[in-house]
Design a protein around this motif. Structure first.
Motif, PDB file in Angstrom:
ATOM      1  N   ILE A   1      -7.639   6.820  -4.722  1.00  0.00           N
ATOM      2  CA  ILE A   1      -7.066   7.853  -5.601  1.00  0.00           C
ATOM      3  C   ILE A   1      -6.837   7.251  -6.986  1.00  0.00           C
ATOM      4  CG2 ILE A   1      -5.131   9.443  -5.956  1.00  0.00           C
ATOM      5  CD1 ILE A   1      -4.584   9.276  -2.943  1.00  0.00           C
ATOM      6  N   ARG A   2      -7.245   7.998  -7.971  1.00  0.00           N
ATOM      7  CA  ARG A   2      -7.012   7.543  -9.338  1.00  0.00           C
ATOM      8  C   ARG A   2      -5.619   7.996  -9.774  1.00  0.00           C
ATOM      9  NH1 ARG A   2      -8.797   5.720 -13.956  1.00  0.00           N
ATOM     10  NH2 ARG A   2      -8.353   6.940 -15.810  1.00  0.00           N
ATOM     11  N   VAL A   3      -4.874   7.089 -10.389  1.00  0.00           N
ATOM     12  CA  VAL A   3      -3.521   7.422 -10.869  1.00  0.00           C
ATOM     13  C   VAL A   3      -3.649   7.956 -12.295  1.00  0.00           C
ATOM     14  CG1 VAL A   3      -1.224   6.518 -11.407  1.00  0.00           C
ATOM     15  CG2 VAL A   3      -2.496   5.609  -9.448  1.00  0.00           C
ATOM     16  N   PRO A   4      -3.132   9.156 -12.541  1.00  0.00           N
ATOM     17  CA  PRO A   4      -3.277   9.722 -13.895  1.00  0.00           C
ATOM     18  C   PRO A   4      -2.408   8.959 -14.906  1.00  0.00           C
ATOM     19  CG  PRO A   4      -1.840  11.091 -12.555  1.00  0.00           C
ATOM     20  CD  PRO A   4      -2.377  10.037 -11.651  1.00  0.00           C
ATOM     21  N   PRO A   5      -2.675   9.162 -16.182  1.00  0.00           N
ATOM     22  CA  PRO A   5      -1.821   8.497 -17.194  1.00  0.00           C
ATOM     23  C   PRO A   5      -0.360   8.905 -16.995  1.00  0.00           C
ATOM     24  CG  PRO A   5      -3.749   9.476 -18.213  1.00  0.00           C
ATOM     25  CD  PRO A   5      -3.748   9.956 -16.802  1.00  0.00           C
ATOM     26  N   LEU A   6       0.526   7.938 -17.123  1.00  0.00           N
ATOM     27  CA  LEU A   6       1.950   8.186 -16.864  1.00  0.00           C
ATOM     28  C   LEU A   6       2.755   8.058 -18.151  1.00  0.00           C
ATOM     29  CD1 LEU A   6       2.273   5.922 -13.684  1.00  0.00           C
ATOM     30  CD2 LEU A   6       1.994   8.403 -13.715  1.00  0.00           C
ATOM     31  N   THR A   7       3.871   8.738 -18.162  1.00  0.00           N
ATOM     32  CA  THR A   7       4.833   8.515 -19.250  1.00  0.00           C
ATOM     33  C   THR A   7       5.809   7.436 -18.794  1.00  0.00           C
ATOM     34  OG1 THR A   7       6.238  10.260 -18.359  1.00  0.00           O
ATOM     35  CG2 THR A   7       4.693  10.898 -20.103  1.00  0.00           C
TER      36      THR A   7
ATOM     37  N   ALA B   1       0.833  -1.214   0.000  1.00  0.00           N
ATOM     38  CA  ALA B   1       0.000   0.000   0.000  1.00  0.00           C
ATOM     39  C   ALA B   1       0.863   1.258   0.000  1.00  0.00           C
ATOM     40  CB  ALA B   1      -0.918  -0.021   1.219  1.00  0.00           C
ATOM     41  N   ILE B   2       1.955   1.230   0.763  1.00  0.00           N
ATOM     42  CA  ILE B   2       2.847   2.403   0.788  1.00  0.00           C
ATOM     43  C   ILE B   2       3.415   2.658  -0.607  1.00  0.00           C
ATOM     44  CG2 ILE B   2       5.114   3.205   1.608  1.00  0.00           C
ATOM     45  CD1 ILE B   2       4.396   2.054   4.374  1.00  0.00           C
ATOM     46  N   GLY B   3       3.827   1.586  -1.283  1.00  0.00           N
ATOM     47  CA  GLY B   3       4.349   1.732  -2.653  1.00  0.00           C
ATOM     48  C   GLY B   3       3.279   2.265  -3.591  1.00  0.00           C
ATOM     49  N   ALA B   4       2.077   1.713  -3.482  1.00  0.00           N
ATOM     50  CA  ALA B   4       0.993   2.112  -4.378  1.00  0.00           C
ATOM     51  C   ALA B   4       0.584   3.566  -4.128  1.00  0.00           C
ATOM     52  CB  ALA B   4      -0.198   1.183  -4.175  1.00  0.00           C
ATOM     53  N   TYR B   5       0.407   3.930  -2.861  1.00  0.00           N
ATOM     54  CA  TYR B   5       0.006   5.304  -2.536  1.00  0.00           C
ATOM     55  C   TYR B   5       1.128   6.307  -2.851  1.00  0.00           C
ATOM     56  CZ  TYR B   5      -4.684   4.673  -0.704  1.00  0.00           C
ATOM     57  OH  TYR B   5      -6.039   4.448  -0.601  1.00  0.00           O
ATOM     58  N   SER B   6       2.382   5.869  -2.770  1.00  0.00           N
ATOM     59  CA  SER B   6       3.493   6.761  -3.167  1.00  0.00           C
ATOM     60  C   SER B   6       3.327   7.149  -4.623  1.00  0.00           C
ATOM     61  CB  SER B   6       4.841   6.067  -2.957  1.00  0.00           C
ATOM     62  OG  SER B   6       5.029   5.758  -1.611  1.00  0.00           O
ATOM     63  N   VAL B   7       2.988   6.147  -5.451  1.00  0.00           N
ATOM     64  CA  VAL B   7       2.762   6.425  -6.875  1.00  0.00           C
ATOM     65  C   VAL B   7       1.588   7.385  -7.033  1.00  0.00           C
ATOM     66  CG1 VAL B   7       1.990   5.378  -9.058  1.00  0.00           C
ATOM     67  CG2 VAL B   7       3.791   4.280  -7.713  1.00  0.00           C
ATOM     68  N   ALA B   8       0.495   7.091  -6.312  1.00  0.00           N
ATOM     69  CA  ALA B   8      -0.706   7.919  -6.444  1.00  0.00           C
ATOM     70  C   ALA B   8      -0.457   9.363  -5.997  1.00  0.00           C
ATOM     71  CB  ALA B   8      -1.843   7.305  -5.632  1.00  0.00           C
ATOM     72  N   PHE B   9       0.278   9.523  -4.890  1.00  0.00           N
ATOM     73  CA  PHE B   9       0.549  10.872  -4.375  1.00  0.00           C
ATOM     74  C   PHE B   9       1.548  11.639  -5.252  1.00  0.00           C
ATOM     75  CE2 PHE B   9      -0.777   9.336   0.026  1.00  0.00           C
ATOM     76  CZ  PHE B   9      -1.938  10.096   0.038  1.00  0.00           C
ATOM     77  N   LEU B  10       2.542  10.917  -5.739  1.00  0.00           N
ATOM     78  CA  LEU B  10       3.617  11.602  -6.479  1.00  0.00           C
ATOM     79  C   LEU B  10       3.293  11.790  -7.964  1.00  0.00           C
ATOM     80  CD1 LEU B  10       6.714   9.783  -4.889  1.00  0.00           C
ATOM     81  CD2 LEU B  10       6.020  12.152  -4.524  1.00  0.00           C
ATOM     82  N   ALA B  11       2.382  10.959  -8.484  1.00  0.00           N
ATOM     83  CA  ALA B  11       2.114  10.990  -9.933  1.00  0.00           C
ATOM     84  C   ALA B  11       1.754  12.376 -10.467  1.00  0.00           C
ATOM     85  CB  ALA B  11       1.039   9.976 -10.280  1.00  0.00           C
ATOM     86  N   PRO B  12       0.928  13.177  -9.760  1.00  0.00           N
ATOM     87  CA  PRO B  12       0.602  14.509 -10.322  1.00  0.00           C
ATOM     88  C   PRO B  12       1.840  15.391 -10.526  1.00  0.00           C
ATOM     89  CG  PRO B  12      -0.919  13.932  -8.568  1.00  0.00           C
ATOM     90  CD  PRO B  12       0.166  12.900  -8.535  1.00  0.00           C
TER      91      PRO B  12
ATOM     92  N   VAL C   1      -5.852   3.352  -6.549  1.00  0.00           N
ATOM     93  CA  VAL C   1      -5.420   2.752  -5.281  1.00  0.00           C
ATOM     94  C   VAL C   1      -6.458   3.042  -4.199  1.00  0.00           C
ATOM     95  CG1 VAL C   1      -2.968   2.947  -5.861  1.00  0.00           C
ATOM     96  CG2 VAL C   1      -4.054   4.790  -4.584  1.00  0.00           C
ATOM     97  N   THR C   2      -6.712   2.042  -3.375  1.00  0.00           N
ATOM     98  CA  THR C   2      -7.675   2.196  -2.279  1.00  0.00           C
ATOM     99  C   THR C   2      -7.060   1.652  -0.984  1.00  0.00           C
ATOM    100  OG1 THR C   2      -8.696   0.013  -2.437  1.00  0.00           O
ATOM    101  CG2 THR C   2      -9.554   1.715  -3.916  1.00  0.00           C
ATOM    102  N   PRO C   3      -7.662   2.008   0.162  1.00  0.00           N
ATOM    103  CA  PRO C   3      -7.115   1.501   1.442  1.00  0.00           C
ATOM    104  C   PRO C   3      -7.112  -0.017   1.532  1.00  0.00           C
ATOM    105  CG  PRO C   3      -8.652   3.302   1.832  1.00  0.00           C
ATOM    106  CD  PRO C   3      -8.769   2.958   0.383  1.00  0.00           C
ATOM    107  N   LEU C   4      -7.952  -0.663   0.722  1.00  0.00           N
ATOM    108  CA  LEU C   4      -8.013  -2.133   0.781  1.00  0.00           C
ATOM    109  C   LEU C   4      -6.651  -2.789   0.521  1.00  0.00           C
ATOM    110  CD1 LEU C   4     -11.400  -3.060  -0.922  1.00  0.00           C
ATOM    111  CD2 LEU C   4     -10.721  -3.454   1.456  1.00  0.00           C
ATOM    112  N   LEU C   5      -5.795  -2.045  -0.144  1.00  0.00           N
ATOM    113  CA  LEU C   5      -4.442  -2.581  -0.410  1.00  0.00           C
ATOM    114  C   LEU C   5      -3.713  -2.908   0.889  1.00  0.00           C
ATOM    115  CD1 LEU C   5      -3.300  -0.183  -3.272  1.00  0.00           C
ATOM    116  CD2 LEU C   5      -3.457  -2.671  -3.447  1.00  0.00           C
ATOM    117  N   SER C   6      -4.094  -2.196   1.974  1.00  0.00           N
ATOM    118  CA  SER C   6      -3.411  -2.393   3.259  1.00  0.00           C
ATOM    119  C   SER C   6      -4.256  -3.214   4.238  1.00  0.00           C
ATOM    120  CB  SER C   6      -3.084  -1.028   3.886  1.00  0.00           C
ATOM    121  OG  SER C   6      -2.394  -1.190   5.094  1.00  0.00           O
TER     122      SER C   6
END
Lengths: 314, 250
Positions: A137-143, A63-74, A231-236
């Motif tokens: 959190i929805r992860v935006p399209p990434l390069t 979950a930490i890895g997934a939410y890191s992506v979600a938080f940092l992606a913007p 990503v959702t809290p269910l990951l954790s």
């Protein structure tokens, strides 16, 4: 044939089969990427199992890895940067938490990890203004390394990344388990006090493996976030941690290929069971686990390696 | 000869039982010191205090001029004191060869995450040590498959692999078949003398003590009742009555 060589050959064979499956059945690419990601997380759990310690809370690092992506992606919308960033955050979290949990053993170790993952779950759920709660959190399209890719190409890129990481982590884990540090994990399981009287800190040995396992789970979480794009809290949640332990038992802890075989089998059984008997897929998975515990203690890897051993001996 | 290990006024009680009641003992560099005494006299407690497993309630322990009282086992081992155990403490799921290699790794550097434990240099060093102990034929056997005598030797070999200056052995011959005992101790003494290791060993077999110890310390109710050359101490009527008589009938 030596164990590392057999694992390497089988690993390459499985990788080739996965590519073929993904090429022949496009929807399978998604399932297999998730399976590879979970296999990477379970590989970290396998390191801890070698020391006789079961973590019932490693979904925390996924979950930490997934939410890191979600938080940092913007602000950093590139997968090539987000993946190492997520791994770094999970590694730091693993180092911090590991300092505490590596003091404990057996049920206390397992339950402390579970408790911490549930604390994180609650934080993700309650701090709505930051995490959007159970909506996730929805992860935006990434390069990818600066390149803007269409959806299918991006999915292939994530699949390939997961495959390469699985092979790399598998090779690393094999070398690690044969190294003094890896063998000392086995020593913790059987005679921890003797290690102290040899001048070695068992806690430091376990902490090193714990940090590595957190890093692997963090990478897995990043891959999951890039694949599901949500990503959702269910990951954790505790069931997610249980799922990782389930996969470890299903695949077998005797070799580094076990986690991946277990994860692939788990995801495929789940997908097909859910498609055929929608309300009963958990029961089918439960029955599979029961059969493994009763008749194949070494899991899928144990069955395969025993067969290979017989073949080599014939 | 100078004192390598020096214990002064060690006291430790478990409830009302005095396991150490003012122990004063100097272990000289290069000597083989035997500790004898009835069960419960505090012999193992002394080893546990000297190796950091137990902290004395009073008194000091000095090793090579530096105080080590109450320091953790890890630190004490690194200073050059190793120990073996009354019940062999082997890594049961590892082979004998791996057990020895882990001891070598502990000494030489365990934090090398990618080089194998059984690397050529450590394998060679381990094989040489196992050969000296007569354990080479069982090198590839799992530790939990060994008989008690062999486990005992492997346990001591692990301690020797740490290259200590002082080795404390808790009943190195217990569990060893009577017919093999002298041969085992001869092997052990030869290896330790060759390596220049000072040794302290708890022993119940007076023949072993008489033949291999330079000095003997008699433990009784947490105190040292007698200390000196074996011929002199073992001839003492009080020691014969209170310790040897008990030991022979134990």
């Amino acid at each position: 044939m030596t164990l590392p060589r057999m694992e390497a050959l089988l690993g390459l064979l499985v990788a080739a089969l996965l590519v073929l499956a993904a090429l022949s059945t496009p929807w399978m690419k998604f399932v297999l990427t998730i399976a590879l990601a979970k296999g990477i997380a379970v590989l970290g759990i396998l390191l801890l199992l070698r020391a006789g310690q079961v973590s019932f809370g490693h979904a925390l690092y996924v979950a930490i890895g997934a939410y890191s992506v979600a938080f940092l992606a913007p602000s950093i919308p590139d997968a090539a940067l987000l993946l190492p960033a997520a791994a770094l955050v999970a590694t730091l979290a693993g180092a911090l938490i590991g300092l505490f949990v590596s003091r404990y053993r057996e049920i206390f170790f397992g339950m402390l990890n579970l408790a911490l993952s549930m604390v994180f779950y609650s934080m993700l759920e309650k701090f709505y203004h930051l995490t959007k709660g159970t909506d996730g959190i929805r992860v935006p399209p990434l390069t990818a390394a600066g390149m803007t890719l269409d959806r299918v190409t991006f999915e292939w890129t994530v699949f390939a990344t997961a495959l390469v990481l699985a092979l790399a982590f598998g090779a690393f884990a094999r070398a690690y388990l044969l190294s003094p540090m890896g063998e000392a994990l086995g020593a913790i399981k059987t005679r921890e006090t003797r290690l102290e009287f040899m001048g070695v800190s068992p806690r430091r040995v376990l902490l090193s493996a714990y940090i590595l396992s957190a890093m692997m789970a963090g990478c897995a979480g990043a891959l999951v976030a890039m694949t599901t794009r949500h990503v959702t809290p269910l990951l954790s949640y505790w069931t997610a941690s249980g799922e990782l332990v389930f996969i470890a038992i299903l695949g077998g802890a005797g070799g580094v290929l076990g986690p991946f075989l277990g994860a692939i089998a788990y995801e495929l059984v789940r997908v097909y069971a859910a498609a055929t008997v929608a309300d009963m897929w958990q029961m089918i998975l439960g029955a599979v686990l029961l059969l493994v515990i009763l008749f194949a203690r070494g899991g899928i890897w144990g069955l395969l390696s025993a067969r290979a051993g017989k073949g080599a001996g014939a | 000869m100078s004192a390598l290990l020096d214990a002064r006024g060690l006291r430790l009680a478990f409830g009302g039982v005095k396991a150490a009641d003012g122990i004063d003992l100097s272990v000289m560099a290069g000597e083989f010191l035997a500790i004898i005494g009835p069960n419960g006299a505090g012999k193992t407690t002394f080893i546990n205090m000297a190796t950091g497993y137990l902290r004395p309630q009073a008194g000091t322990i000095t090793y090579d001029g530096a105080e080590i009282t109450g320091r953790p086992p890890r630190e004490i081992v690194r200073r050059g004191i190793a120990r073996s155990f009354q019940l062999p403490q082997l890594f049961s799921e590892h082979t004998v060869e791996q057990n020895i290699a882990l001891a070598i790794a502990s000494r030489a550097g365990i934090f090398s995450p990618l080089a194998p434990l059984l690397r050529p240099a450590w394998r060679e060093e381990g094989a040489e040590l196992l050969e000296r102990f007569g354990l080479l034929p069982v090198a590839r056997q799992r530790a939990d498959a060994l008989n008690e005598g062999t486990r005992k030797l492997a346990d001591i070999a692990m301690a020797v692999a740490l290259k200590p200056r002082l080795l404390l052995m808790d009943e190195p011959t217990s569990g060893v078949a009577a017919s093999e005992k002298m041969a085992v101790v001869e092997t052990l003494v030869r290896v330790l003398r060759q390596a220049g290791v000072t040794a302290v060993f708890v022993e119940h077999d007076m023949d072993v003590v008489e033949r291999f110890a330079d000095r003997v310390a008699v433990w009784s109710q947490g105190r040292i009742a007698a200390l000196g050359p074996p011929a002199e101490v073992l001839a003492d009527p009080a020691v014969q009555r209170d310790v040897i008589g008990i030991a022979r009938h134990a």
